[in-house]
Design a protein around this motif. Sequence first.
Motif, PDB file in Angstrom:
ATOM      1  N   ILE A   1       0.142  -0.775   4.103  1.00 33.68           N
ATOM      2  CA  ILE A   1      -1.158  -0.100   4.208  1.00 33.68           C
ATOM      3  C   ILE A   1      -2.161  -0.956   3.448  1.00 33.68           C
ATOM      4  O   ILE A   1      -1.931  -1.276   2.279  1.00 33.68           O
ATOM      5  CB  ILE A   1      -1.119   1.319   3.601  1.00 33.68           C
ATOM      6  CG1 ILE A   1      -0.040   2.172   4.261  1.00 33.68           C
ATOM      7  CG2 ILE A   1      -2.483   1.996   3.735  1.00 33.68           C
ATOM      8  CD1 ILE A   1       0.156   3.530   3.598  1.00 33.68           C
ATOM      9  N   ASP A   2      -3.260  -1.338   4.098  1.00 33.68           N
ATOM     10  CA  ASP A   2      -4.208  -2.206   3.387  1.00 33.68           C
ATOM     11  C   ASP A   2      -4.989  -1.415   2.338  1.00 33.68           C
ATOM     12  O   ASP A   2      -4.892  -0.182   2.246  1.00 33.68           O
ATOM     13  CB  ASP A   2      -5.139  -2.928   4.357  1.00 33.68           C
ATOM     14  CG  ASP A   2      -6.115  -2.003   5.085  1.00 33.68           C
ATOM     15  OD1 ASP A   2      -6.288  -0.844   4.672  1.00 33.68           O
ATOM     16  OD2 ASP A   2      -6.713  -2.458   6.084  1.00 33.68           O
TER      17      ASP A   2
ATOM     18  N   ARG B   1      -8.884   5.158   0.914  1.00 34.50           N
ATOM     19  CA  ARG B   1      -9.226   6.348   1.696  1.00 34.50           C
ATOM     20  C   ARG B   1      -8.286   7.498   1.352  1.00 34.50           C
ATOM     21  O   ARG B   1      -8.723   8.646   1.158  1.00 34.50           O
ATOM     22  CB  ARG B   1      -9.144   6.011   3.174  1.00 34.50           C
ATOM     23  CG  ARG B   1      -9.643   7.123   4.098  1.00 34.50           C
ATOM     24  CD  ARG B   1      -9.564   6.707   5.548  1.00 34.50           C
ATOM     25  NE  ARG B   1     -10.504   5.626   5.851  1.00 34.50           N
ATOM     26  CZ  ARG B   1     -10.152   4.368   6.137  1.00 34.50           C
ATOM     27  NH1 ARG B   1      -8.872   4.011   6.114  1.00 34.50           N
ATOM     28  NH2 ARG B   1     -11.056   3.462   6.422  1.00 34.50           N
ATOM     29  N   ALA B   2      -6.974   7.198   1.238  1.00 32.33           N
ATOM     30  CA  ALA B   2      -5.987   8.239   0.924  1.00 32.33           C
ATOM     31  C   ALA B   2      -6.155   8.750  -0.500  1.00 32.33           C
ATOM     32  O   ALA B   2      -6.051   9.950  -0.756  1.00 32.33           O
ATOM     33  CB  ALA B   2      -4.576   7.699   1.137  1.00 32.33           C
TER      34      ALA B   2
ATOM     35  N   GLY C   1       0.785  -1.216   0.000  1.00 29.93           N
ATOM     36  CA  GLY C   1       0.000   0.000   0.000  1.00 29.93           C
ATOM     37  C   GLY C   1       0.820   1.271   0.000  1.00 29.93           C
ATOM     38  O   GLY C   1       0.443   2.267  -0.625  1.00 29.93           O
TER      39      GLY C   1
ATOM     40  N   PHE D   1      -8.095  -0.688   2.042  1.00 30.67           N
ATOM     41  CA  PHE D   1      -9.019   0.315   2.552  1.00 30.67           C
ATOM     42  C   PHE D   1      -8.286   1.630   2.826  1.00 30.67           C
ATOM     43  O   PHE D   1      -8.772   2.717   2.493  1.00 30.67           O
ATOM     44  CB  PHE D   1      -9.688  -0.182   3.835  1.00 30.67           C
ATOM     45  CG  PHE D   1     -10.663  -1.304   3.625  1.00 30.67           C
ATOM     46  CD1 PHE D   1     -11.692  -1.194   2.691  1.00 30.67           C
ATOM     47  CD2 PHE D   1     -10.562  -2.465   4.362  1.00 30.67           C
ATOM     48  CE1 PHE D   1     -12.603  -2.224   2.500  1.00 30.67           C
ATOM     49  CE2 PHE D   1     -11.468  -3.503   4.187  1.00 30.67           C
ATOM     50  CZ  PHE D   1     -12.489  -3.390   3.256  1.00 30.67           C
ATOM     51  N   GLY D   2      -7.103   1.529   3.444  1.00 34.20           N
ATOM     52  CA  GLY D   2      -6.324   2.727   3.728  1.00 34.20           C
ATOM     53  C   GLY D   2      -5.860   3.425   2.466  1.00 34.20           C
ATOM     54  O   GLY D   2      -5.854   4.661   2.389  1.00 34.20           O
TER      55      GLY D   2
ATOM     56  N   LEU E   1     -16.084   3.964   0.914  1.00 39.14           N
ATOM     57  CA  LEU E   1     -14.826   4.707   0.809  1.00 39.14           C
ATOM     58  C   LEU E   1     -14.650   5.325  -0.573  1.00 39.14           C
ATOM     59  O   LEU E   1     -13.729   6.105  -0.788  1.00 39.14           O
ATOM     60  CB  LEU E   1     -13.640   3.794   1.124  1.00 39.14           C
ATOM     61  CG  LEU E   1     -13.479   3.401   2.596  1.00 39.14           C
ATOM     62  CD1 LEU E   1     -12.366   2.368   2.750  1.00 39.14           C
ATOM     63  CD2 LEU E   1     -13.181   4.621   3.456  1.00 39.14           C
TER      64      LEU E   1
END
Length: 237
Positions: A59-60, A66-67, A35, A62-63, A94
């Motif tokens: 970082i998965d 989101r970013a 990620g 989802f993260g 998201l």
Amino acid sequence: MCAYVMVAEDDEKQAELIRRSLLSEGHTATVVHDGGAALAAARERRPDLVVLDLMLPVIDGFGVCRALRRDDDIPVLMLTARSTEEDVLLGLELGADDYMTKPYSPRELMARVRTVLRRSGRQTSGHRDDPVVRAAGIAVDPVRHEVVCDGSPVDCTPAEYEILLAMAAEPDRVFSRQQLLRRTRGIDRASTERAVDVHIMNLRKKTEADPRRPVRLLTVFGVGYKLSGYGAGGGPG
């Protein structure tokens, strides 16, 4: 005109399968395996689409999603083995544009890619008519598996072809020997990083006017190799 797609997938075999499928559709593609690298690559060069695995290290997914949604409106196609309703809803909340669960067929994945690109306005209607990847006077056809340099056909080994296809898809990107070696996995499992040097040397013989003073396939000392977009127009040797 093709789209530039970033594939964030920690499974190297899956990532390579997706990359090849994208190239066969006429897109260019880059692959990252965690990620953090996905966010760094997206900031360095904004992709038209991110194919994003949820189970990424560092970082998965989802993260990452989101970013990406916080920084820019980049289309995201989530790809994961997690298929619970909660995961699907969270991904869509998201901002993911679509969501596919594994296992999947490459054909279905490419159909989803086309749909997301069309909805986002990042796909031109004629891009599939010309899937050929071109750079530095070299044309690599992923459908016919052919290479042409300055109008003349080039006879490449399977490993040479895969290396040249990867480099032509991202001209001026510096590839390490290990990155190029991964392109040949499954073709020659006994290959080593030293074998990459030999492949590059042979490709220079086939594509350079003077292989000892290359203007296309350049060495970046201490790092690896790149296909110069400057290419046959003259440039550093």
